[in-house]
Design a protein around this motif. Structure first.
Motif, PDB file in Angstrom:
ATOM      1  N   ASP A   1       0.803  -1.226   0.000  1.00  0.00           N
ATOM      2  CA  ASP A   1       0.000   0.000   0.000  1.00  0.00           C
ATOM      3  C   ASP A   1       0.836   1.277   0.000  1.00  0.00           C
ATOM      4  OD1 ASP A   1      -2.305  -1.507  -0.003  1.00  0.00           O
ATOM      5  OD2 ASP A   1      -2.489  -1.512   2.189  1.00  0.00           O
ATOM      6  N   TRP A   2       2.075   1.234   0.523  1.00  0.00           N
ATOM      7  CA  TRP A   2       2.955   2.381   0.629  1.00  0.00           C
ATOM      8  C   TRP A   2       2.275   3.569   1.323  1.00  0.00           C
ATOM      9  CZ3 TRP A   2       7.949   1.484  -0.684  1.00  0.00           C
ATOM     10  CH2 TRP A   2       8.197   0.352  -1.462  1.00  0.00           C
ATOM     11  N   PRO A   3       1.945   3.441   2.616  1.00  0.00           N
ATOM     12  CA  PRO A   3       1.237   4.510   3.336  1.00  0.00           C
ATOM     13  C   PRO A   3       2.170   5.658   3.712  1.00  0.00           C
ATOM     14  CG  PRO A   3       1.726   2.675   4.805  1.00  0.00           C
ATOM     15  CD  PRO A   3       2.233   2.278   3.464  1.00  0.00           C
ATOM     16  N   ALA A   4       2.108   6.742   2.983  1.00  0.00           N
ATOM     17  CA  ALA A   4       3.025   7.865   3.191  1.00  0.00           C
ATOM     18  C   ALA A   4       2.838   8.507   4.563  1.00  0.00           C
ATOM     19  CB  ALA A   4       2.826   8.904   2.090  1.00  0.00           C
ATOM     20  N   ASP A   5       1.574   8.638   5.006  1.00  0.00           N
ATOM     21  CA  ASP A   5       1.316   9.287   6.293  1.00  0.00           C
ATOM     22  C   ASP A   5       1.942   8.502   7.445  1.00  0.00           C
ATOM     23  OD1 ASP A   5      -0.052  11.196   4.938  1.00  0.00           O
ATOM     24  OD2 ASP A   5      -2.053  10.416   5.431  1.00  0.00           O
TER      25      ASP A   5
END
Length: 282
Positions: free
Chosen positions: A251-255
């Protein structure tokens, strides 16, 4: 009848500061090592300690395997219907929990070296002062990596399949190691502040157990009471667990990654100077 021949005595020249200086300072002094060179040297020292005392790897091999097996088969059927389903959610979280718990042994190692008087010799060396502490943490970063690889291997055997592929797994482990490096500064402070390794271990347990268990490692926080959700959702372990779970899941969750790196920066900026102040005054 034996004869004794008298020995001639020679008068020694008087020792002066100038004569000693001529003996000691015969050549140019070697250049002072850089901060990076000194830190890497102490990091190599930490790895040599593992080589000579391989039992130190017990907490990064047997302990992670036990954690994965125990929680997967203990809670898997009750929470997700089967261990195979539950491990997809559990493994990134239990990976975070185990590695973060291992960081407290850094403080124990620091306290042990203090009791042996090793730090008194380190402080007399013309080196960058924080290099001794940074070296400890660099050596422990290798232990964190070993623990991560061991747990991931066990999880793959039990059925865990990361949708993020190799890139997601590597990114998740890298983020975990960076966070653990920063988090370890807390335990170096305790190692310098407290008198014995038992007290370091006791205080570390009191801090780390609530912090790791009151998180989203085992279950979704939405099932918790509202007052508990407020704490869990803002816990650094929760942010790290969500980030690692997302990276490994593709998902690559930046937050969540930003929150994890932010917490890591806070730990270094707050506990790093406190640790060095205690180190200089110890």
């Amino acid at each position: 009848m034996s004869t004794v021949t008298p020995t001639e005595t020679k008068e020694l020249a008087p020792v002066t500061a100038e004569s000693l200086a001529e003996l000691l300072v015969t050549k140019e002094r070697p250049p002072r090592p850089s901060a990076l060179s000194a830190s890497l040297t102490f990091g190599w020292r930490a790895m040599l300690k593992i080589k000579h005392v391989p039992e130190q790897l017990f907490d990064v091999t047997a302990f992670p395997i036990m954690m994965v097996l125990m929680y997967t088969y203990l809670f898997g059927g009750a929470l997700a219907g089967s261990p195979e389903e539950y491990i997809q959610f559990l493994l990134p979280g239990i990976l975070v929990m185990s590695v973060v718990m291992i960081t407290m042994y850094t403080g124990v190692s620091v306290n042990t070296d203090i009791e042996k008087g090793v730090f008194d010799r380190f402080r007399s060396l013309p080196i960058w002062r924080p290099s001794t502490m940074v070296g400890y943490l660099l050596g422990d970063a290798l232990r964190y990596t070993i623990a991560s690889v061991v747990m991931l291997t066990v999880g793959m055997v039990l059925g865990y399949r990361p949708d993020g592929g190799v890139a997601g797994v590597v990114a998740g482990i890298a983020l975990l190691v960076v966070f653990s490096f920063a988090f370890s500064w807390i335990w170096t402070m305790f190692g310098l502040l407290l008198r014995t390794e038992k007290s370091v271990m006791g205080v570390s347990m009191m801090v780390i157990f609530p912090l790791t268990f009151l998180s989203n490692v085992f279950v979704d926080p939405s099932t918790m009471p509202g007052w508990l959700q407020a704490f869990v959702n803002n816990s650094p372990v929760t942010h790290l667990s969500s980030a690692v779970r997302g990276l490994m899941g593709g998902d690559w969750p930046a937050d969540e990654v930003a929150w994890s790196l932010g917490w890591a920066g806070v730990f270094v900026l707050v506990f790093g100077p406190i640790t060095m102040r205690l180190y200089n005054r110890k």
